[in-house]
Design a protein around this motif. Structure first.
Motif, short mmCIF file in Angstrom:
data_model
loop_
_atom_site.label_atom_id
_atom_site.label_comp_id
_atom_site.label_asym_id
_atom_site.label_seq_id
_atom_site.Cartn_x
_atom_site.Cartn_y
_atom_site.Cartn_z
N GLU A 77 1.01 -0.96 0.10
CA GLU A 77 0.49 0.37 -0.15
C GLU A 77 0.56 1.38 0.26
OE1 GLU A 77 -3.03 -0.34 3.45
OE2 GLU A 77 -3.83 -2.11 2.28
N ARG A 78 0.62 2.80 -0.53
CA ARG A 78 1.15 3.57 -1.15
C ARG A 78 0.25 4.52 -0.81
NH1 ARG A 78 5.88 2.64 -5.21
NH2 ARG A 78 5.78 0.69 -3.62
N LEU A 89 -4.23 6.84 -1.12
CA LEU A 89 -3.76 5.85 -0.67
C LEU A 89 -4.13 4.43 -1.66
CD1 LEU A 89 -2.53 4.06 1.56
CD2 LEU A 89 -5.09 3.71 2.37
N VAL A 90 -3.18 4.07 -1.88
CA VAL A 90 -3.58 2.96 -3.02
C VAL A 90 -3.31 1.23 -2.81
CG1 VAL A 90 -3.59 4.14 -5.08
CG2 VAL A 90 -1.46 3.12 -4.76
N ARG A 91 -3.67 -0.20 -3.51
CA ARG A 91 -3.21 -0.85 -3.53
C ARG A 91 -2.28 -0.92 -4.65
NH1 ARG A 91 -1.18 -4.86 -0.21
NH2 ARG A 91 -2.90 -4.40 1.16
N PHE A 92 -0.73 -1.35 -4.27
CA PHE A 92 -0.02 -1.20 -5.31
C PHE A 92 0.69 -2.83 -6.24
CE2 PHE A 92 4.83 -1.12 -6.14
CZ PHE A 92 4.81 -0.69 -7.61
N ARG A 93 0.85 -3.06 -7.29
CA ARG A 93 1.05 -4.53 -6.94
C ARG A 93 1.51 -4.48 -9.11
NH1 ARG A 93 -4.19 -6.02 -5.29
NH2 ARG A 93 -3.77 -8.30 -3.51
N ALA A 94 2.99 -4.99 -8.92
CA ALA A 94 3.59 -4.84 -10.05
C ALA A 94 4.38 -6.07 -10.56
CB ALA A 94 4.94 -3.99 -9.15
N PRO A 124 -7.62 4.86 8.44
CA PRO A 124 -6.70 5.35 7.63
C PRO A 124 -5.47 6.43 8.03
CG PRO A 124 -8.79 6.55 7.39
CD PRO A 124 -9.24 6.17 8.57
N ARG A 125 -5.39 7.07 9.08
CA ARG A 125 -3.91 7.61 9.34
C ARG A 125 -3.27 6.38 9.80
NH1 ARG A 125 -2.82 11.99 12.42
NH2 ARG A 125 -3.52 12.67 10.99
N GLU A 126 -3.74 4.50 10.32
CA GLU A 126 -3.12 3.21 10.52
C GLU A 126 -2.31 3.40 9.29
OE1 GLU A 126 -5.11 2.49 14.41
OE2 GLU A 126 -6.16 1.78 12.40
N ARG A 127 -2.99 3.27 8.11
CA ARG A 127 -2.57 2.75 7.00
C ARG A 127 -1.51 3.37 6.44
NH1 ARG A 127 -8.42 1.66 4.39
NH2 ARG A 127 -8.25 3.20 3.05
N THR A 128 -1.81 5.04 6.33
CA THR A 128 -0.59 6.30 5.41
C THR A 128 0.76 5.62 6.70
OG1 THR A 128 -0.57 7.86 7.10
CG2 THR A 128 -1.88 7.27 5.05
N THR A 152 3.32 11.90 16.82
CA THR A 152 2.25 11.91 16.33
C THR A 152 2.40 10.07 16.06
OG1 THR A 152 1.02 13.09 15.83
CG2 THR A 152 0.52 12.12 14.74
N VAL A 153 3.20 10.12 14.82
CA VAL A 153 3.64 8.79 13.80
C VAL A 153 4.02 7.83 14.82
CG1 VAL A 153 5.16 7.40 12.26
CG2 VAL A 153 4.10 10.02 12.00
N GLU A 154 5.00 8.02 15.99
CA GLU A 154 5.55 7.44 16.98
C GLU A 154 4.17 6.75 18.21
OE1 GLU A 154 7.72 5.29 18.42
OE2 GLU A 154 8.93 6.52 16.27
#
Length: 181
Positions: A77-78, A89-94, A124-128, A152-154
């Motif tokens: 996810e990025r 926010l997307v599910r990225f696949r390559a 959403p915050r947790e996912r980022t 905040t991130v910590e």
């Protein structure tokens, strides 16, 4: 590509992009729409366009190279930057077409993740924050990228570690990648 193939490519429910050395060669209409770009302007552009800084762009370069070199797909996810400055926010696949040099020719898909989805355990915050951890960023780097304080991130990271009973970020990511996530 015949008309039916072109239509399938354009009407796919996810954004699809073909890159060569991190430069866009082709993309479908869905990708252009979700990022706010005119599709005709994207070929020839560096993928740097979708990151807030050169540092953020560089940090994503080597993520996922090991599975791609082994002929496997890579997924995470990025966050991508839209033309309006907003974040997506997307599910990225390559998947690479050149395992010996994975970034030489890469096919990528981008599926937008809704802010709230009933089947997702994270806010959403947790996912980022998790997206940053997935890319190997420190809390300070994640904070800088998201415009938050490192504290905040910590706090978010500590809350996730407790909730998922993980001792560190690596264990957290393993647990989140499991079937329950």
């Amino acid at each position: 590509m015949d008309d039916a193939d072109a239509l399938a490519f354009d009407m796919a429910p996810v954004g699809i992009v073909m890159t060569e050395a991190r430069v866009i060669r082709s993309c479908n209409a869905r990708f252009a729409a979700m990022t706010g770009h005119d599709r005709a302007t994207l070929p020839g552009q560096s993928f740097r366009l979708f990151y807030d800084s050169e540092r953020a762009f560089a940090a994503t370069r080597d993520i996922g190279l090991t599975p791609l070199r082994e002929g496997r797909d890579y997924s995470d996810e990025r966050l991508l930057r839209r033309t309006d400055g907003g974040k997506l926010l997307v599910r990225f696949r390559a998947r690479t077409l050149t395992p010996e040099d994975p970034l030489a020719r890469l096919v990528m898909s981008f599926a937008p993740l809704p802010d709230t989805a009933p089947d997702r355990a994270l806010s959403p915050r947790e996912r980022t924050v998790v997206a940053g951890l997935t890319r190997g960023l420190t809390s300070k780097e994640i904070a800088r990228e998201l415009g938050l304080s490192p504290r905040t991130v910590e706090d978010v990271r500590a809350r996730l570690l407790r909730r998922f009973k993980a001792r560190n970020a690596a264990e957290l990511l393993i647990r989140l990648a499991g079937p329950a996530f």
